[in-house]
Design a protein around this motif. Structure first.
Motif, PDB file in Angstrom:
ATOM      1  N   LEU A   1       0.834  -1.208   0.000  1.00 48.88           N
ATOM      2  CA  LEU A   1       0.000   0.000   0.000  1.00 48.88           C
ATOM      3  C   LEU A   1       0.866   1.253   0.000  1.00 48.88           C
ATOM      4  O   LEU A   1       0.615   2.194  -0.765  1.00 48.88           O
ATOM      5  CB  LEU A   1      -0.915  -0.001   1.228  1.00 48.88           C
ATOM      6  CG  LEU A   1      -1.708   1.288   1.486  1.00 48.88           C
ATOM      7  CD1 LEU A   1      -2.629   1.615   0.310  1.00 48.88           C
ATOM      8  CD2 LEU A   1      -2.516   1.151   2.785  1.00 48.88           C
ATOM      9  N   ASP A   2       1.898   1.278   0.831  1.00 48.30           N
ATOM     10  CA  ASP A   2       2.804   2.434   0.860  1.00 48.30           C
ATOM     11  C   ASP A   2       3.442   2.664  -0.505  1.00 48.30           C
ATOM     12  O   ASP A   2       3.550   3.805  -0.981  1.00 48.30           O
ATOM     13  CB  ASP A   2       3.900   2.230   1.917  1.00 48.30           C
ATOM     14  CG  ASP A   2       3.403   2.447   3.337  1.00 48.30           C
ATOM     15  OD1 ASP A   2       2.372   3.123   3.514  1.00 48.30           O
ATOM     16  OD2 ASP A   2       4.053   1.945   4.274  1.00 48.30           O
TER      17      ASP A   2
ATOM     18  N   VAL B   1      -6.363   7.916   2.608  1.00 51.06           N
ATOM     19  CA  VAL B   1      -7.055   7.127   1.581  1.00 51.06           C
ATOM     20  C   VAL B   1      -8.389   6.640   2.148  1.00 51.06           C
ATOM     21  O   VAL B   1      -8.446   6.134   3.279  1.00 51.06           O
ATOM     22  CB  VAL B   1      -6.197   5.924   1.139  1.00 51.06           C
ATOM     23  CG1 VAL B   1      -6.966   5.044   0.153  1.00 51.06           C
ATOM     24  CG2 VAL B   1      -4.881   6.402   0.535  1.00 51.06           C
TER      25      VAL B   1
ATOM     26  N   LEU C   1      -2.763   7.685   5.599  1.00 54.28           N
ATOM     27  CA  LEU C   1      -2.350   8.237   4.304  1.00 54.28           C
ATOM     28  C   LEU C   1      -3.439   9.103   3.670  1.00 54.28           C
ATOM     29  O   LEU C   1      -3.219   9.679   2.603  1.00 54.28           O
ATOM     30  CB  LEU C   1      -1.990   7.099   3.343  1.00 54.28           C
ATOM     31  CG  LEU C   1      -0.770   6.255   3.700  1.00 54.28           C
ATOM     32  CD1 LEU C   1      -0.655   5.052   2.754  1.00 54.28           C
ATOM     33  CD2 LEU C   1       0.509   7.089   3.645  1.00 54.28           C
TER      34      LEU C   1
ATOM     35  N   ALA D   1      -4.073   3.094   5.716  1.00 52.90           N
ATOM     36  CA  ALA D   1      -4.780   3.841   4.672  1.00 52.90           C
ATOM     37  C   ALA D   1      -5.365   5.125   5.242  1.00 52.90           C
ATOM     38  O   ALA D   1      -5.280   6.194   4.611  1.00 52.90           O
ATOM     39  CB  ALA D   1      -5.876   2.978   4.053  1.00 52.90           C
TER      40      ALA D   1
ATOM     41  N   HIS E   1      -2.791   7.007  -8.503  1.00 52.93           N
ATOM     42  CA  HIS E   1      -3.851   7.502  -7.617  1.00 52.93           C
ATOM     43  C   HIS E   1      -4.583   6.333  -6.968  1.00 52.93           C
ATOM     44  O   HIS E   1      -5.273   5.572  -7.660  1.00 52.93           O
ATOM     45  CB  HIS E   1      -4.832   8.366  -8.414  1.00 52.93           C
ATOM     46  CG  HIS E   1      -5.906   8.967  -7.577  1.00 52.93           C
ATOM     47  ND1 HIS E   1      -7.114   9.405  -8.099  1.00 52.93           N
ATOM     48  CD2 HIS E   1      -5.985   9.195  -6.244  1.00 52.93           C
ATOM     49  CE1 HIS E   1      -7.866   9.872  -7.122  1.00 52.93           C
ATOM     50  NE2 HIS E   1      -7.210   9.748  -5.990  1.00 52.93           N
ATOM     51  N   VAL E   2      -4.437   6.190  -5.642  1.00 53.37           N
ATOM     52  CA  VAL E   2      -5.155   5.153  -4.918  1.00 53.37           C
ATOM     53  C   VAL E   2      -6.538   5.698  -4.558  1.00 53.37           C
ATOM     54  O   VAL E   2      -6.675   6.556  -3.680  1.00 53.37           O
ATOM     55  CB  VAL E   2      -4.399   4.709  -3.655  1.00 53.37           C
ATOM     56  CG1 VAL E   2      -5.182   3.607  -2.933  1.00 53.37           C
ATOM     57  CG2 VAL E   2      -3.000   4.217  -4.012  1.00 53.37           C
TER      58      VAL E   2
ATOM     59  N   HIS F   1       1.004   4.159  -2.905  1.00 57.06           N
ATOM     60  CA  HIS F   1       0.735   5.556  -2.562  1.00 57.06           C
ATOM     61  C   HIS F   1       1.876   6.466  -3.006  1.00 57.06           C
ATOM     62  O   HIS F   1       1.656   7.606  -3.425  1.00 57.06           O
ATOM     63  CB  HIS F   1       0.512   5.678  -1.052  1.00 57.06           C
ATOM     64  CG  HIS F   1       0.071   7.039  -0.616  1.00 57.06           C
ATOM     65  ND1 HIS F   1       0.951   7.984  -0.116  1.00 57.06           N
ATOM     66  CD2 HIS F   1      -1.146   7.627  -0.610  1.00 57.06           C
ATOM     67  CE1 HIS F   1       0.282   9.079   0.178  1.00 57.06           C
ATOM     68  NE2 HIS F   1      -0.985   8.894  -0.104  1.00 57.06           N
ATOM     69  N   GLU F   2       3.110   5.960  -2.915  1.00 62.06           N
ATOM     70  CA  GLU F   2       4.293   6.763  -3.252  1.00 62.06           C
ATOM     71  C   GLU F   2       4.652   6.703  -4.732  1.00 62.06           C
ATOM     72  O   GLU F   2       5.539   7.441  -5.185  1.00 62.06           O
ATOM     73  CB  GLU F   2       5.496   6.272  -2.428  1.00 62.06           C
ATOM     74  CG  GLU F   2       5.324   6.463  -0.923  1.00 62.06           C
ATOM     75  CD  GLU F   2       6.358   5.695  -0.126  1.00 62.06           C
ATOM     76  OE1 GLU F   2       7.237   5.063  -0.766  1.00 62.06           O
ATOM     77  OE2 GLU F   2       6.284   5.715   1.118  1.00 62.06           O
TER      78      GLU F   2
END
Length: 306
Positions: free
Chosen positions: A16-17, A57, A55, A52, A25-26, A20-21
């Motif tokens: 997930l990280d 999200v 972050l 999430a 686009h999550v 995101h990086e």
């Protein structure tokens, strides 16, 4: 790319990280719903859920994808979904909703160890290699074609915990590559030969027995570490055995479970011997086998269990 992320445990968080990086686009993160945990049995968010939210999200936690949940998923209008140990069966309508389908980050060299516990089972079986496969998902259990794969060796004293962290980082890196190159990757069908299934670990498997042969015992200890943790009874409590090294050169007629004359915590088994490199008493933290032996003032011939 417009991405949906689907995962639940710690293993999925680095992926997930990375998503995101990555510059993609999550749109949302799907995870298992909060469940009672700890002594107070308070609802606890999954590791992916918590990460999430940190972050920024959006998190969704449906209990199934019947009806409205499937419609909401499709309405996100995603290009691709990345699935990592999510824990919920995805119906065909969900698999087909993103433009490029759903990719699964699976911790084995498919078709070996399809299913729930591929890392545990690889160590417990004595495999010398494992790895990550990025698989295009289909309705069958981990049967889809593989887009990317990478292997890593399993060292004699590697535990499931060691491989968990290594493979999670590898999966994050390969998942980003797969998203970046999705239009250029050529899926490769899994061979029909070599299929094995990694059944979910049952806590009943954790009770160890020094009457086993040394190979079986060492694999069981390392494969079940850190969770649920192989254990033997000692002084009315559980002594967890967290890391072991097989000693193939040691031959002994000593009773299984008794200590041998050696510098470390070396224990006779039904056939051969193992050195216990790390153990944990109930209510205490992990310690080296040497530290435990010295603290318990154990000597040659003393029983470890009982």
């Amino acid at each position: 790319m417009r991405l949906i992320f689907m995962g639940t445990p710690d293993f999925a968080v680095p992926v997930l990280d990375a998503m995101h990086e990555s510059g993609h686009h999550v749109l949302a993160a799907y995870s298992q719903p909060p469940r009672p945990a700890g002594r107070g049995k308070q609802d606890r968010r999954s590791p992916v859920h918590a990460r999430a939210e940190a972050l920024g999200v959006e998190v969704r936690t449906p209990t199934s994808f019947k009806g409205e949940a499937a419609q909401d998923f499709a309405a996100l209008d995603a290009d691709l979904a990345i699935v990592v140990a999510y824990g919920l069966i995805l119906p065909q309508a969900v698999l087909d909703a993103p433009r490029h389908g759903c990719l699964n980050v699976h911790a084995s060299l498919l078709p070996r160890w399809r299913g729930a516990a591929p890392i545990h089972r690889a160590v417990m079986a004595g495999d010398d290699r494992t790895g990550i496969c990025i698989m295009a998902m289909e309705a069958g259990l981990d049967t889809g074609p593989v887009l990317l794969r990478e292997a890593t060796d399993i060292a004699p004293t590697d535990t499931t915990g060691d491989l968990h962290d290594r493979l999670s980082a590898m999966g994050a890196r390969l998942a980003v590559q797969a998203v970046d190159r999705i239009a250029r990757l050529s899926p490769v069908a899994q061979p029909e030969d070599g299929v094995t299934y990694a059944a979910k670990i049952d806590k009943s498997e954790a009770e160890a027995d020094f009457a086993w042969d040394a190979v079986t015992l060492a694999r069981q200890i390392n494969g079940l570490s850190p969770f649920p943790g192989a254990w033997v009874a000692r002084d009315g409590a559980r002594l967890k055995l967290l890391r072991a090294m097989l000693l193939p050169e040691v031959e002994t007629s000593a009773a299984p479970g008794t200590l041998l004359d050696a510098d470390g915590l070396v224990v006779a088994t039904g056939s051969g011997a193992v050195e216990l490199l790390e153990v944990q008493q109930a209510g205490r933290g992990p310690v080296s086998g040497v530290a435990f032996r010295n603290g318990a003032r154990l000597g040659p011939g003393d029983p470890l269990a009982g």
